[in-house]
Design an enzyme around this catalytic site. Structure first.
Site, short mmCIF file in Angstrom:
data_model
loop_
_atom_site.label_atom_id
_atom_site.label_comp_id
_atom_site.label_asym_id
_atom_site.label_seq_id
_atom_site.Cartn_x
_atom_site.Cartn_y
_atom_site.Cartn_z
N SER A 167 5.18 -1.08 1.27
CA SER A 167 4.35 0.13 1.22
C SER A 167 4.75 1.02 2.39
CB SER A 167 2.87 -0.23 1.38
OG SER A 167 2.09 0.92 1.63
N TYR A 180 -4.03 -4.72 5.58
CA TYR A 180 -3.03 -4.33 4.58
C TYR A 180 -1.74 -3.85 5.25
CZ TYR A 180 -1.06 -1.81 0.55
OH TYR A 180 -0.24 -1.35 -0.47
#
Ligand SMILES: NC(=O)c1ccc[n+]([C@@H]2O[C@H](COP(=O)([O-])OP(=O)(O)OC[C@H]3O[C@@H](n4cnc5c(N)ncnc54)[C@H](O)[C@@H]3O)[C@@H](O)[C@H]2O)c1
Length: 275
Positions: A167, A180
């Site tokens: 990501s 995350y």
């Protein structure tokens, strides 16, 4: 371009038109494929003639997704078949069972896409032990276990290609997403480790690092007041991306066009890694 004119902030979902005939008849395993990017990857690969084992912790949904995709491609003689099945990526043996399903149904595995992920939210001082553990278990351990299972098979069968979903959060801090962000930074580096150790076995390992992509995971950006404007301020292209646009990069990485590419993370983020 119509979509841009009608609603400049939404994603452009036009399917990618690149065709890679060398992929027909290959077999891919995709985790987290009940919905979102995993489902679009399954659709796109099946269109290229790749047989797909689509796996998800949500068994009912992934079975339905597979049925929908097969129905969509019913009239095509060249499309690959899609099988929907359950997996919990945090369990190493579940990956072995997934591999076995692919071998039973299609006889081989060429591609393994570690796509399943979760996106919990908490300010840094509020991250609980349970939250950091579950995030790392799905986002990081799940990638390692999947890659291990895939590589054991690929080593014995002449090689293959593994893709991990990182990501933009691997390189940029997104506030309240510390668990995350750090899990995705680890995925990015784990991708390099896997590529170095598995390269001699003709196994390529790469990662894709999406920015804001229009899925359930980012639905909040359309719902929370001001969230969309804030998000667009971090995206030089000033729009949210579509899963189809991430698929274009995934397809390149799996294809022969990328046969000398390994240990790389490709950003698909409208430039947001730089803001
Ligand atoms: N959407 C974005 O903007 C974005 C941006 C960067 C990276 N990503 C990453 O891309 C991947 C796909 O994201 P998405 O937006 O399609 O998300 P999504 O939430 O729509 O889909 C994720 C899927 O993973 C499945 N899943 C969750 N835990 C699982 C487990 N333990 N075992 C098996 N399956 C499990 C879910 O059931 C779901 O179907 C994720 O790894 C995500 O972190 C997404």
């Amino acid at each position: 371009m119509t979509v841009l004119t009608e609603n400049p902030t939404r994603s452009i979902t036009t399917p990618m038109v690149a065709i890679h005939p060398e992929l027909a008849g290959k077999v891919a395993v995709i985790t987290g494929a009940a919905r979102g990017m995993g489902a679009i990857f399954a659709r796109g690969l099946a269109r290229q003639g790749v047989h797909v084992v689509a796996a998800d912790i949500n068994e009912a949904d992934v079975v339905q997704t597979a049925a929908d995709l097969n129905a969509m491609h019913n009239s095509s003689e060249t499309a690959g078949r899609v099988i929907g099945t359950a997996v919990d990526v945090t369990v190493p043996e579940a990956h072995d069972a997934l591999l076995q399903t692919a071998l039973d149904k299609f006889g081989r595995v060429d591609f393994w896409i570690n796509n399943a992920g979760i996106f919990p939210q908490a300010e840094i001082l509020d991250i609980t032990p349970q939250q950091i553990n579950s995030t790392y278990q799905v986002n990081l351990n799940g990638v390692l276990f999947g890659a291990q299972t895939a590589a054991r098979h690929m080593k014995e069968n002449g090689g293959g290609s593994i893709i991990n979903m990182a990501s933009v959060a691997a390189v940029r801090v997104r506030v309240t997403r510390g668990a995350y962000n750090s899990s995705k930074a680890a995925v990015k580096h784990l991708t390099n480790c896997l590529a170095v150790e598995l390269g001699p076995h003709n196994i390529r390992v790469n990662a894709v690092a999406p920015g804001f992509i229009d899925t359930e995971m980012t639905r909040w950006v359309h719902e929370q007041p001001g969230a969309l404007d804030n998000a667009l301020g971090t995206i030089p292209l000033r729009r949210i991306g579509a899963p189809e646009e991430v698929f274009g990069t995934l397809l390149f990485l799996l294809s022969d066009s990328a046969r000398y590419v390994t240990g790389t993370t490709i950003a698909v983020d409208g430039g947001s890694q730089h803001i």
